[in-house]
Each structure stands twice: as structure tokens, then as C-alpha cells.
Write a protein that holds these residues in place. Structure first.
Motif, PDB file in Angstrom:
ATOM      1  N   MET A 247       0.827  -1.204   0.000  1.00 29.76           N
ATOM      2  CA  MET A 247       0.000   0.000   0.000  1.00 29.76           C
ATOM      3  C   MET A 247       0.859   1.250   0.000  1.00 29.76           C
ATOM      4  O   MET A 247       0.501   2.268  -0.605  1.00 29.76           O
ATOM      5  N   ALA A 248       2.009   1.201   0.673  1.00 28.98           N
ATOM      6  CA  ALA A 248       2.941   2.336   0.626  1.00 28.98           C
ATOM      7  C   ALA A 248       3.374   2.597  -0.814  1.00 28.98           C
ATOM      8  O   ALA A 248       3.454   3.751  -1.259  1.00 28.98           O
ATOM      9  N   ALA A 249       3.652   1.520  -1.554  1.00 31.33           N
ATOM     10  CA  ALA A 249       4.033   1.665  -2.963  1.00 31.33           C
ATOM     11  C   ALA A 249       2.919   2.326  -3.761  1.00 31.33           C
ATOM     12  O   ALA A 249       3.166   3.227  -4.580  1.00 31.33           O
ATOM     13  N   TYR A 250       1.687   1.882  -3.530  1.00 26.01           N
ATOM     14  CA  TYR A 250       0.553   2.463  -4.249  1.00 26.01           C
ATOM     15  C   TYR A 250       0.422   3.956  -3.931  1.00 26.01           C
ATOM     16  O   TYR A 250       0.215   4.783  -4.831  1.00 26.01           O
ATOM     17  N   CYS A 251       0.532   4.307  -2.641  1.00 34.01           N
ATOM     18  CA  CYS A 251       0.378   5.712  -2.244  1.00 34.01           C
ATOM     19  C   CYS A 251       1.488   6.582  -2.813  1.00 34.01           C
ATOM     20  O   CYS A 251       1.232   7.715  -3.261  1.00 34.01           O
ATOM     21  N   LEU A 252       2.714   6.075  -2.821  1.00 34.52           N
ATOM     22  CA  LEU A 252       3.813   6.850  -3.386  1.00 34.52           C
ATOM     23  C   LEU A 252       3.613   7.076  -4.878  1.00 34.52           C
ATOM     24  O   LEU A 252       3.815   8.188  -5.393  1.00 34.52           O
ATOM     25  N   TYR A 271       1.073   7.675   2.542  1.00 40.56           N
ATOM     26  CA  TYR A 271       2.332   6.949   2.367  1.00 40.56           C
ATOM     27  C   TYR A 271       3.141   6.966   3.656  1.00 40.56           C
ATOM     28  O   TYR A 271       3.622   5.923   4.122  1.00 40.56           O
ATOM     29  N   ALA A 272       3.299   8.122   4.252  1.00 44.71           N
ATOM     30  CA  ALA A 272       4.058   8.234   5.496  1.00 44.71           C
ATOM     31  C   ALA A 272       3.420   7.400   6.599  1.00 44.71           C
ATOM     32  O   ALA A 272       4.124   6.771   7.400  1.00 44.71           O
ATOM     33  N   ALA A 273       2.091   7.370   6.631  1.00 41.63           N
ATOM     34  CA  ALA A 273       1.402   6.592   7.656  1.00 41.63           C
ATOM     35  C   ALA A 273       1.636   5.098   7.470  1.00 41.63           C
ATOM     36  O   ALA A 273       1.788   4.351   8.443  1.00 41.63           O
ATOM     37  N   GLU A 274       1.666   4.646   6.223  1.00 40.25           N
ATOM     38  CA  GLU A 274       1.919   3.221   5.990  1.00 40.25           C
ATOM     39  C   GLU A 274       3.314   2.818   6.423  1.00 40.25           C
ATOM     40  O   GLU A 274       3.540   1.687   6.864  1.00 40.25           O
ATOM     41  N   LEU A 275       4.271   3.728   6.319  1.00 37.84           N
ATOM     42  CA  LEU A 275       5.635   3.403   6.754  1.00 37.84           C
ATOM     43  C   LEU A 275       5.674   3.079   8.235  1.00 37.84           C
ATOM     44  O   LEU A 275       6.517   2.290   8.683  1.00 37.84           O
ATOM     45  N   GLU A 277       3.601   1.324   9.752  1.00 41.62           N
ATOM     46  CA  GLU A 277       3.220  -0.082   9.881  1.00 41.62           C
ATOM     47  C   GLU A 277       4.402  -1.001   9.574  1.00 41.62           C
ATOM     48  O   GLU A 277       4.365  -2.194   9.854  1.00 41.62           O
ATOM     49  N   LEU A 278       5.457  -0.442   8.984  1.00 40.64           N
ATOM     50  CA  LEU A 278       6.660  -1.218   8.652  1.00 40.64           C
ATOM     51  C   LEU A 278       7.740  -1.058   9.708  1.00 40.64           C
ATOM     52  O   LEU A 278       8.798  -1.705   9.622  1.00 40.64           O
ATOM     53  N   ASP A 279       7.517  -0.139  10.654  1.00 43.61           N
ATOM     54  CA  ASP A 279       8.535   0.197  11.651  1.00 43.61           C
ATOM     55  C   ASP A 279       9.795   0.764  11.004  1.00 43.61           C
ATOM     56  O   ASP A 279      10.923   0.507  11.435  1.00 43.61           O
ATOM     57  N   VAL A 280       9.608   1.514   9.896  1.00 44.74           N
ATOM     58  CA  VAL A 280      10.724   2.220   9.277  1.00 44.74           C
ATOM     59  C   VAL A 280      10.288   3.669   9.098  1.00 44.74           C
ATOM     60  O   VAL A 280       9.113   3.985   9.082  1.00 44.74           O
ATOM     61  N   GLN A 281      11.232   4.543   8.917  1.00 49.37           N
ATOM     62  CA  GLN A 281      10.951   5.941   8.681  1.00 49.37           C
ATOM     63  C   GLN A 281      11.369   6.312   7.265  1.00 49.37           C
ATOM     64  O   GLN A 281      12.339   5.763   6.726  1.00 49.37           O
ATOM     65  N   ASP A 282      10.637   7.216   6.672  1.00 45.41           N
ATOM     66  CA  ASP A 282      10.965   7.692   5.330  1.00 45.41           C
ATOM     67  C   ASP A 282      12.252   8.518   5.392  1.00 45.41           C
ATOM     68  O   ASP A 282      12.293   9.581   6.010  1.00 45.41           O
ATOM     69  N   ALA A 283      13.279   8.028   4.744  1.00 48.56           N
ATOM     70  CA  ALA A 283      14.567   8.724   4.785  1.00 48.56           C
ATOM     71  C   ALA A 283      14.556  10.022   4.007  1.00 48.56           C
ATOM     72  O   ALA A 283      15.405  10.872   4.169  1.00 48.56           O
ATOM     73  N   GLY A 284      13.554  10.205   3.114  1.00 49.60           N
ATOM     74  CA  GLY A 284      13.520  11.429   2.329  1.00 49.60           C
ATOM     75  C   GLY A 284      12.727  12.502   2.977  1.00 49.60           C
ATOM     76  O   GLY A 284      12.613  13.587   2.425  1.00 49.60           O
TER      77      GLY A 284
END
Length: 284
Positions: A247-252, A271-275, A277-284
Motif C-alpha cells: 500500500m505504501a508503494a501504491y500511495c507513493l 504513504y508516510a502513515a503506511e511506513l 506499519e513497517l517500523d521504518v521511517q521515510d529517509a527522504g
């Protein structure tokens, strides 16, 4: 369409009950949806945009018509009254009420009612973590921004049975409340894993894209208590990182390609919210 052309259509379909008035309805991001009042009857006329491909949410009129017929009598979806495949148009009963705002237990009970529907004959969607992530790979490949780290792959047995799933179960597609809660907009149904519908309701992205607040922990707890299916909760938790990554891919992808600035911004937030759920942060 004009009042006169719709009136003629209703007469030919045996649905005309008196003078016709029309009012556009908010129909999500794609199709045209019109409230049609004829006499005392309220109907919905839906005109489909061309079928979409290469997306998680294909726009398939024939599948929506088939799903509405399959769900008839289950108190899950509106009753189909007419379908014109050549014109990509249908009419179904109007569901009174506003989009879902609260009551996660009501959604759980609605999903349990839906389980009585036969999924045979609908498109199949991925069931395994590897296949779910492959769909995300294809979407991330279209994006300019780099993808986040992939979840660690794992083996997971398929569900014991397939379900007729909606695949886009955000609040905007849930109308009413309590026992009068219904699911609309069945243009992308599938034979798949009930965990996918559970994910699409609980997911922060689907809530955000329906302009609803992300569900709280207590709201999610109420959902699971009403569902009373620990097996489904365990399956959902096992699959959640893979659904979230896809879903993050779709939102991006949508955040980079939608023409409307406000919609692009909404997808960026989703997109940021889905990240999370992955326990990762958007590096950008």
C-alpha cells in the motif's frame, strides 16, 4: 445524462415511479455517481470510467454487478436493479446514511455477514507475502523516489478458505451505522484472503484517503473483540507488514502521478502513515 434520458432509462427498466430529480454524489476518485429520485424511490445511477489496469484497484463494472447479485439478501451491499454492460452503467438501491465515522465493532460484524458470500468466479489476488510484495515491487518501479526497506520475507500457509473481498474497504465505502451499515462501490472485488479486507479497514492509509482520522488502539481493540476470531487476528498480524509495504508503494505512485495537488498531498500523508506499519521511517 439529462433528466429526460434517465427518465426514459427508468421507464424501460420498469423503475420509473414519477418525476425525476438528480443530485451528484461523491463517488470516490473515479466514477460518476448520481442520486436519482423518481416518485418516492431513491436510486443510484453509476457510470463507470474506463477500466483501469496496472493498479491495486481495477475498475470492473461486470465484477461489481456480479458481486452485488452474489451478496443479495445478506444485508451487506445495495440491491442491483439494472446493469447495462455496453454503456458501463448500473442502477442500484440508494443506501440512506453518511460515510462511516465510528463503531468499529459494526464493521467487524458486517465482515462476518459477508463471509456467507461465495467467492467463486472472481479474480484471484495474491495470498502469500512474496506475491503481495511483488505487486509492491511493480508499483515502486514506477516511482521516482526510492522504496523503503522491504519487510523480511516469510512463509505463510494460504487461508483455509477464500472469501469474497471488497479490497477497498475504507470509510468512504461504508455507509450507515449499526445493523444498517452497508458496503458500496464493489468495482474491484476478488476471491482472496479476508485478512486483506481487515487490513484495508484498519490501515491508516485507507482511513486517511477517506479523510478520516487513523483508528485508535481502543477502536482497533473493539473491532477484534466483536470479530471474535483470534485465528484471523493472527493471520492479519502476520500479513500486515506486506500489505503495508504494497500500500505504501501504491500511495507513493499516486502521490507522484495524480493531477490534483490536494489529492497528491493526501497520498503523501497516507504513504508516510503506511511506513509506520513497517517500523521504518521515510529517509527522504
Amino acid at each position: 445524462m439529462t433528466n429526460s434520458s434517465i427518465e426514459t432509462l427508468l421507464q424501460e427498466a420498469g423503475l420509473w415511479q414519477g418525476p425525476v430529480t438528480l443530485r451528484p454524489l461523491k463517488g470516490g476518485y473515479l466514477n460518476e455517481v448520481i442520486l436519482v429520485q423518481t416518485g418516492a424511490a431513491k436510486l443510484v445511477l453509476k457510470r463507470f470510467a474506463p477500466e483501469t489496469t496496472g493498479t491495486l484497484f481495477p475498475n470492473r463494472p461486470e465484477d461489481e454487478a456480479r458481486a452485488l447479485k452474489r451478496l443479495e439478501g445478506l444485508d451487506v451491499a445495495p440491491r442491483l436493479l439494472g446493469f447495462w454492460a455496453d454503456a458501463s452503467m448500473m442502477i442500484y438501491d440508494y443506501v440512506e446514511g453518511s460515510p462511516w465515522q465510528s463503531g468499529t465493532a459494526d464493521v467487524a460484524r458486517l465482515l462476518l455477514r459477508k463471509e456467507a458470500a461465495d467467492p467463486d468466479g472472481f479474480r484471484r489476488v495474491p495470498l502469500s507475502p512474496a506475491d503481495i510484495m511483488a505487486e509492491g515491487d511493480a508499483l515502486f518501479a514506477r516511482c521516482n523516489a526510492p522504496p523503503p526497506p522491504r519487510p523480511a520475507p516469510r512463509d505463510l500457509a494460504p487461508p483455509a478458505r477464500l472469501s469474497l473481498i471488497h479490497t477497498d474497504l475504507g470509510p468512504g465505502n461504508l455507509i450507515g451505522h449499526g445493523t444498517g451499515l452497508w458496503i458500496i462501490d464493489w468495482q474491484c472485488p476478488a476471491a482472496g484472503d479476508l485478512a486483506e479486507d481487515i487490513y484495508s479497514f484498519l490501515s491508516p492509509a485507507f482511513q486517511i484517503l477517506s479523510e478520516h482520522a487513523v483508528l485508535t488502539t481502543s477502536e482497533q481493540d473493539a473491532f477484534w473483540h466483536a470479530l471474535a476470531r483470534p485465528d484471523l487476528k493472527a493471520r492479519y498480524l502476520a500479513l500486515r507488514p506486506f500489505y503495508a509495504w504494497r500500500m505504501a508503494a501504491y500511495c507513493l505512485w499516486r502521490a507522484e502521478t495524480r493531477p490534483e495537488a490536494e489529492v497528491r498531498d493526501r497520498y503523501k500523508v497516507a504513504y508516510a502513515a503506511e511506513l509506520t506499519e513497517l517500523d521504518v521511517q521515510d529517509a527522504g
